[in-house]
Every structure is written in structure tokens, then in C-alpha cells.
Design a protein around this motif. Sequence first.
Motif, PDB file in Angstrom:
ATOM      1  N   GLY A  39       0.596  -1.404   0.008  1.00  0.00           N
ATOM      2  CA  GLY A  39       0.163  -0.005  -0.079  1.00  0.00           C
ATOM      3  C   GLY A  39       0.856   1.346   0.128  1.00  0.00           C
ATOM      4  N   ASP A  40       0.079   2.390   0.365  1.00  0.00           N
ATOM      5  CA  ASP A  40       0.775   3.629   0.552  1.00  0.00           C
ATOM      6  C   ASP A  40       0.657   4.241   1.611  1.00  0.00           C
ATOM      7  N   ALA A  41       0.780   5.794   1.884  1.00  0.00           N
ATOM      8  CA  ALA A  41       0.873   6.200   3.271  1.00  0.00           C
ATOM      9  C   ALA A  41      -0.738   6.020   3.868  1.00  0.00           C
ATOM     10  N   HIS A  42      -1.694   5.686   3.023  1.00  0.00           N
ATOM     11  CA  HIS A  42      -2.950   5.757   3.296  1.00  0.00           C
ATOM     12  C   HIS A  42      -3.502   4.310   3.601  1.00  0.00           C
ATOM     13  N   GLN A  43      -2.717   3.117   3.339  1.00  0.00           N
ATOM     14  CA  GLN A  43      -2.853   2.002   3.346  1.00  0.00           C
ATOM     15  C   GLN A  43      -4.026   1.615   2.345  1.00  0.00           C
ATOM     16  N   SER A  44      -3.776   2.311   1.068  1.00  0.00           N
ATOM     17  CA  SER A  44      -4.796   1.763   0.063  1.00  0.00           C
ATOM     18  C   SER A  44      -4.742   0.632  -0.515  1.00  0.00           C
ATOM     19  N   ASN A 114      13.619 -16.881  11.060  1.00  0.00           N
ATOM     20  CA  ASN A 114      14.515 -16.972  10.060  1.00  0.00           C
ATOM     21  C   ASN A 114      15.557 -15.547  10.002  1.00  0.00           C
ATOM     22  N   VAL A 115      15.183 -14.767  10.859  1.00  0.00           N
ATOM     23  CA  VAL A 115      15.895 -13.317  10.764  1.00  0.00           C
ATOM     24  C   VAL A 115      16.319 -12.990  12.226  1.00  0.00           C
ATOM     25  N   LYS A 116      17.811 -12.789  12.131  1.00  0.00           N
ATOM     26  CA  LYS A 116      18.515 -12.320  13.538  1.00  0.00           C
ATOM     27  C   LYS A 116      19.093 -10.962  13.288  1.00  0.00           C
ATOM     28  N   GLY A 117      18.338 -10.065  13.732  1.00  0.00           N
ATOM     29  CA  GLY A 117      18.975  -8.653  13.564  1.00  0.00           C
ATOM     30  C   GLY A 117      17.930  -7.652  13.412  1.00  0.00           C
ATOM     31  N   ASN A 118      18.439  -6.539  12.679  1.00  0.00           N
ATOM     32  CA  ASN A 118      17.202  -5.608  12.596  1.00  0.00           C
ATOM     33  C   ASN A 118      16.391  -5.602  11.215  1.00  0.00           C
ATOM     34  N   VAL A 119      15.117  -5.271  11.425  1.00  0.00           N
ATOM     35  CA  VAL A 119      14.234  -5.406  10.353  1.00  0.00           C
ATOM     36  C   VAL A 119      13.813  -4.283  10.056  1.00  0.00           C
ATOM     37  N   GLY A 120      13.965  -3.677   8.812  1.00  0.00           N
ATOM     38  CA  GLY A 120      13.529  -2.378   8.291  1.00  0.00           C
ATOM     39  C   GLY A 120      12.135  -2.396   7.748  1.00  0.00           C
ATOM     40  N   VAL A 121      11.480  -0.967   8.180  1.00  0.00           N
ATOM     41  CA  VAL A 121      10.275  -0.975   7.737  1.00  0.00           C
ATOM     42  C   VAL A 121      10.267   0.618   7.410  1.00  0.00           C
ATOM     43  N   ASP A 122       9.455   1.080   6.460  1.00  0.00           N
ATOM     44  CA  ASP A 122       9.151   2.746   6.371  1.00  0.00           C
ATOM     45  C   ASP A 122       7.965   2.966   7.281  1.00  0.00           C
ATOM     46  N   PRO A 123       8.306   3.922   8.047  1.00  0.00           N
ATOM     47  CA  PRO A 123       7.179   4.236   9.103  1.00  0.00           C
ATOM     48  C   PRO A 123       5.947   5.098   8.194  1.00  0.00           C
ATOM     49  N   THR A 124       6.214   5.414   7.136  1.00  0.00           N
ATOM     50  CA  THR A 124       5.037   6.242   6.412  1.00  0.00           C
ATOM     51  C   THR A 124       4.194   5.135   5.589  1.00  0.00           C
ATOM     52  N   LEU A 125       4.545   4.005   5.468  1.00  0.00           N
ATOM     53  CA  LEU A 125       3.827   2.950   4.908  1.00  0.00           C
ATOM     54  C   LEU A 125       3.379   1.877   5.603  1.00  0.00           C
ATOM     55  N   TYR A 126       4.084   1.664   6.806  1.00  0.00           N
ATOM     56  CA  TYR A 126       3.513   0.279   7.700  1.00  0.00           C
ATOM     57  C   TYR A 126       2.551   0.784   8.687  1.00  0.00           C
ATOM     58  N   SER A 127       1.282   0.012   8.770  1.00  0.00           N
ATOM     59  CA  SER A 127       0.334   0.494   9.737  1.00  0.00           C
ATOM     60  C   SER A 127       0.774   0.251  11.141  1.00  0.00           C
ATOM     61  N   ILE A 128      -0.035   0.967  11.774  1.00  0.00           N
ATOM     62  CA  ILE A 128       0.471   0.554  13.386  1.00  0.00           C
ATOM     63  C   ILE A 128      -0.040  -0.695  13.753  1.00  0.00           C
ATOM     64  N   LYS A 289      -5.379   1.427   9.421  1.00  0.00           N
ATOM     65  CA  LYS A 289      -5.480   2.347   8.415  1.00  0.00           C
ATOM     66  C   LYS A 289      -4.673   3.481   8.645  1.00  0.00           C
ATOM     67  N   THR A 290      -4.053   3.494   9.781  1.00  0.00           N
ATOM     68  CA  THR A 290      -3.058   4.762  10.206  1.00  0.00           C
ATOM     69  C   THR A 290      -1.622   4.329   9.922  1.00  0.00           C
ATOM     70  N   SER A 291      -0.698   4.983   9.419  1.00  0.00           N
ATOM     71  CA  SER A 291       0.768   4.528   9.465  1.00  0.00           C
ATOM     72  C   SER A 291       1.332   4.929  10.685  1.00  0.00           C
ATOM     73  N   VAL A 292       2.606   4.201  10.872  1.00  0.00           N
ATOM     74  CA  VAL A 292       3.242   4.315  12.027  1.00  0.00           C
ATOM     75  C   VAL A 292       3.605   5.988  12.177  1.00  0.00           C
ATOM     76  N   TRP A 293       4.083   6.708  11.018  1.00  0.00           N
ATOM     77  CA  TRP A 293       4.494   7.779  11.245  1.00  0.00           C
ATOM     78  C   TRP A 293       3.517   8.901  11.991  1.00  0.00           C
TER      79      TRP A 293
END
Length: 665
Positions: A39-44, A114-128, A289-293
Motif C-alpha cells: 500500500g501507500d501512506a494511506h493503506q490503500s 529466520n531473521v536475527k538482527g534489525n528488520v527495516g520498515v518505512d514508517p510512512t507505509l507500515y500500519s500501526i 488504516k493509520t501509518s506508524v509515522w
Amino acid sequence: RLTRSHPIFLMTEDVDPLLVELRGKLKENDLVAYIIPPGDAHQSEYVAECDMRRAFISGFNGSAGTGVVTLNHALVWTDSRYFLQASKQLKKGWNLMKKGSPGVPKLTDWIGNNVKGNVGVDPTLYSIKGFISLSSKLKKAGKTTKVKLVESNLVDELWKNRPKRPANPIVVHPLQFSGVSVPLKLEKLYSQMTHRETDLMVVCALDEIAYILNLRGDDIKYNPVFYSYLTLRIGEEGRVSTLYVDKSQLTEGAIKHLNESGVTARSSQDLQSDLRSSKSERPWLDPSKTSVWIQQALSMRRVASEGKEKESEAKNSEAESENTETHAKNSEPLLEDSPIGLMKAVKNEKELEGIIMAHELDAAALCKFFSWIHAEIPGKPTDKKEKKEWNEWTLAEKLASFREKNKYYVGPSFSTISSFGENGAVIHYSPTEKSALPVDDSGLYLLDSGGQYQCGGTTDVTRTIHLGDPTSLEKRCYTRVLQGNIALSEAVFPEGTVGPKLDVLARGPLWRDGLQYRHGTGHGVGSYLNVHEGPHGISASSSNKGIETTALKSGMLVTNEPGYYLAGKFGIRIENMMVVRPFDPPKGEAFPKMEAKSQPKYLKFETICWAPLQSNLIDMELMSKYEISWVNSYHSECRRRLRPRLAGPEDKNALEWMLKATEPI
């Protein structure tokens, strides 16, 4: 731990150069994994080209699916609607995770294991909601794995010539079609805010903003929405409603409309600073429907507020301790579903009038198309002229030409699924000009299409036809799908029933022959808005908890679309739109008498799509007398609705075709 040789992967060979570059970005940002949501910053669900990051990096352009890139893996999780499509589109080095299939873990489970370490996400795209779920899962996995918010989107850094964000004119959706004024809609929301003891609501979903403000735009293909945010605030100055938008997009009519509705327009660039300076004690945020940012910006406000409180506490620590605890408790955000979703889902009578008009216009256009195609496709009689070869792409364009002649028509409501033969088995197949198959009279042709109408209608209808002589297998499968459609359309159910409880009605006839379809049976639809709308729906299983908890209510729209798909051969789907209506049980001496208080209220469906079915695909030996009566009654209603819409001299062929197609069986 999964490896590239694990059997649940659909493997691809080698590695796409962009994937190599993205892994370099992971290392630069101290990441071992990076998540790419659809999605986008609006979870469309549908996004503009500038937000198609997963499609750009992986090649898969379906509307649902999340990508995960690690230093060793590149995976896309998507549902069964897109298995075949994703398998064809994924670039080298990417692997398909068939969501919901046996042995396939959930995305968060896979990362946790399967992952050990930092998992990156874009706060404008990832929902709460997604962020909370991922963080919780990684906490259980161990202290070495955690979510890291990456301010700069790593895919964007690689995307040269990324398309610009659209900024098209915003216009008024008039009261004659919307049915309820903006002040009345806002009053309902402010009342709910007061009831929930919250003083700020941040609305991020674009269709919800368009609905509340009775405005429409054109920033996302197929969806008449516009990029914006809406805040409702209750403070010392009273109630303040603010639309954050690119103000250059507002037409004169839209500006006047907002002023008359008591809504202030501010630049989108002001939202973050306004949230940070907000004095809100308890903001209401929809976590899905709300992004983390957004929550980040409000947290900055709370941090600043708490800093001032600590200075005050130093002076009056004992006297203020109890008040500080109360403030801290109340300052937490209210993470609950937006009430707008349910408001929007229950259509008022004015909206329903426009919706029904749109479906009549739409069905008339389909009759013109089907009349034309039965005469035009090779092997069929025409005016002795040389035949032109038609394919899936050109047929979709031809259908659009018929719809464009309709009053109020704006454009398609989604990318037309025009699929012939084996492509019909690809549930969300969409032809391209280069890859489209030719269409003839040798197989089944599945057409799933819809339109947007300014009168308030968003249509979505599917018909499967055969221009030649169908096989006994094709007829049997079509009939089972039709029986499922009839069974659901005739359902009567008590108030409080959720859609999943009714899903079995549509599948039952198919199960008799051991047939199944791997998609939902029905979804909500907007009023000149998004073709997919919640929070209700009809599905056997869904990752959307709203479907499982939202009861069907009078005035809701829902599609009825069972199907069957035989890989490599054909696809069949019959889709009608239905509106939920009240049902009055029969009364009289022959029926039990119940006290008014103990008598439950019932609901039913009313079908509001009137495109004729294809009778020569029906296996009459499988049909009951009731089902035959239903088809004849349905076709009788098609005639009643469409005769006035096909009354022009240019509609003669379409009218004749419609009358023949709706003859009693």
C-alpha cells in the motif's frame, strides 16, 4: 529454518540486479531484512504508480501481497487470487509464498524464525497494527531481532524516474447523490468521539475522507479519491475540522463547499507539525488504516508535554503525583476501528437510488457489448464482411466504448478481467496489449468488469459466456456456480449475522461435485468510491477480522461471486451485486405466533445487477424447479429494467439480443 531448497518456495533462478542493489542498501542501514508492503501512506488497496514499490522491485503487480528481502532471500506473500499471476511475474531471485497454503508460515512467523538482527520498515507505509504485530512476534523470537524504522524508503532510493504523485482536481459530490450533508456526517463523528472520550480523530483512509466531505478526486486509477488527511478536534475553541491537502487541487466549487461545511483547508505539509504541537489528550487512530509515522508525530507531542510535566512535578511532586498518573493513562491513543467504515457501508436511500440507476445503465452497456460480440467473433454470422480478429485486450477496450456512452459514466472501477480459455483460471488476470490471447468460439470467455458513475454507483459484475458449443464439463461447472449464486441470493437471515456464516450457501452446490474456489464470495462496494469496501464481506476465511465481526445491515452492498477455475483449461465466475434489505416473515394462522418482543428481525438480499445469464451454459438436468423459476424470474426483471434503457433506434440489435437471452428456460 527455510532455505532456497524448501518445497514451499516457487523457485526462480539467478538474481535481478535491482535485488542486488537493494541488499546493498540493507547493509548500509545495518539491516538484515526489509519489508515492502503493497500500500501507500494511506493503506490503500489500489495505489498510484508512484507507490507501486513492490511491483517495481519484484515484478509482481497484484493489488495484494507483501515483499520481504533479506541478505539471502527475496519473498512475496500473496493470497490464492494471485498465485498464478505472481508465479509468472516475479523477477529472478524472488520466490512466492502461497499465503494460506499448507506448510506456508505467516510472514511474521517466518521473520521471527529466520531473521536475527534489525528488520527495516518505512514508517510512512507500515500500519500501526502491522507494526505492533511484527514487534510482538520479534520480541518472542529473541532480543537480537527488532524492528527498525527507516526514514528514507530504500526502494525509492533505487527507483530512477519514479512517477510523480498525481494531483488532480477535487470536485463536489452533490447532495442529490450523497444523500447526507457534510455537517450531519461530522456531527455523528463528533458525537462518537465524545462518547469514546477522545478529543482528536486523524482520518487517513482516502475513501473515508472523500465520503465524509462529499468530495471526489482522481489521484488513484479506478478510485475517485484524492491524497489528503482529515483531523477532527475538540478543544477550547470548540470543534475544528481540518482537511490537509494540496490546496491547488481544490476547485472553486470544492473551496466553497468546504467553507459552507465548516471545514478548514490546510497544506498537507502542515500535518506533521500540527500533530506535534497538538494538545490532544487522547487521539483516536484506526490501527489498520493509520501509518506508524502519524503515531510517531503524536508521540513527539506527548514527549514534549511530559517534559513540561516533569518540571512541574519537581516543584509539587507529592501533590501532583495522582494527577500525573491520570494524565498518563488518558494520553494514550485510542486504537480502534474508524466509525466511518460502517457509516459508509450502510447506504442511504438517495445513494441506493443512484446505485440502482448506475446498475441499469451498466447492464444496458453489457447487453450492447454481448449483442455485438455474438455477431462479431469469428465463426458467427455478420454482414458478410471480413472478420477482424479480436483478443482479450481489444474486447476490454470495446466494452469500455459502450460504457462511455452512458450518462454519468466516469471510468472503470478496476482493471477489466477479460480472460479467454486457460487465462480464465487466473482469478485476477488482466490482459495486456502484447500478451492478450485471441478470443473465438472454441472456449469460455470470462468478463469481470465495472464502472464508476457520478450518480453514486460503483459497479462490479462478472459474466462467463461461450460463443460456440460448450462441453458437458463446462456446462456442469457453470451450472454449479450458478446454483451457488442463486442459493446465496435467496438467503434469509436474522439481524446480527456476519457474512462468513452465509459463505457455505454459495459453495454447497460446488461441493456436490468436489469443486472449490479459493477466493472470498462477496465484498462490500462503495457509492461512487472504491470497488472493494469494508468492513463487512462474505468469505470462508479472511485475514480481515472486520469481516468476521461486522454484522450485515440493511442498506449494505455486497457482491455474490462464486466461481470455479480449472488450471490450464478455463475459469467460470458469476457475480451480481446485492443490497441487504429487511425481510418480513409470512404471517397468518398457518404460522406460529410469537410475541413482538421475542420475534427476531430478519434480513434478505435483493439482487441489483441485471445482465442476462447465458442459458445454453445451463445443464437443465442439474437444476431444481425452484432454481429454474429463479432464473426465469431474474430474466423477467432484466427485461423490465432494461427495455427503457435500450429504447433508442441505435439499440435495436441489443434489445433483440436481450429479449432472446432472457426467454424462459
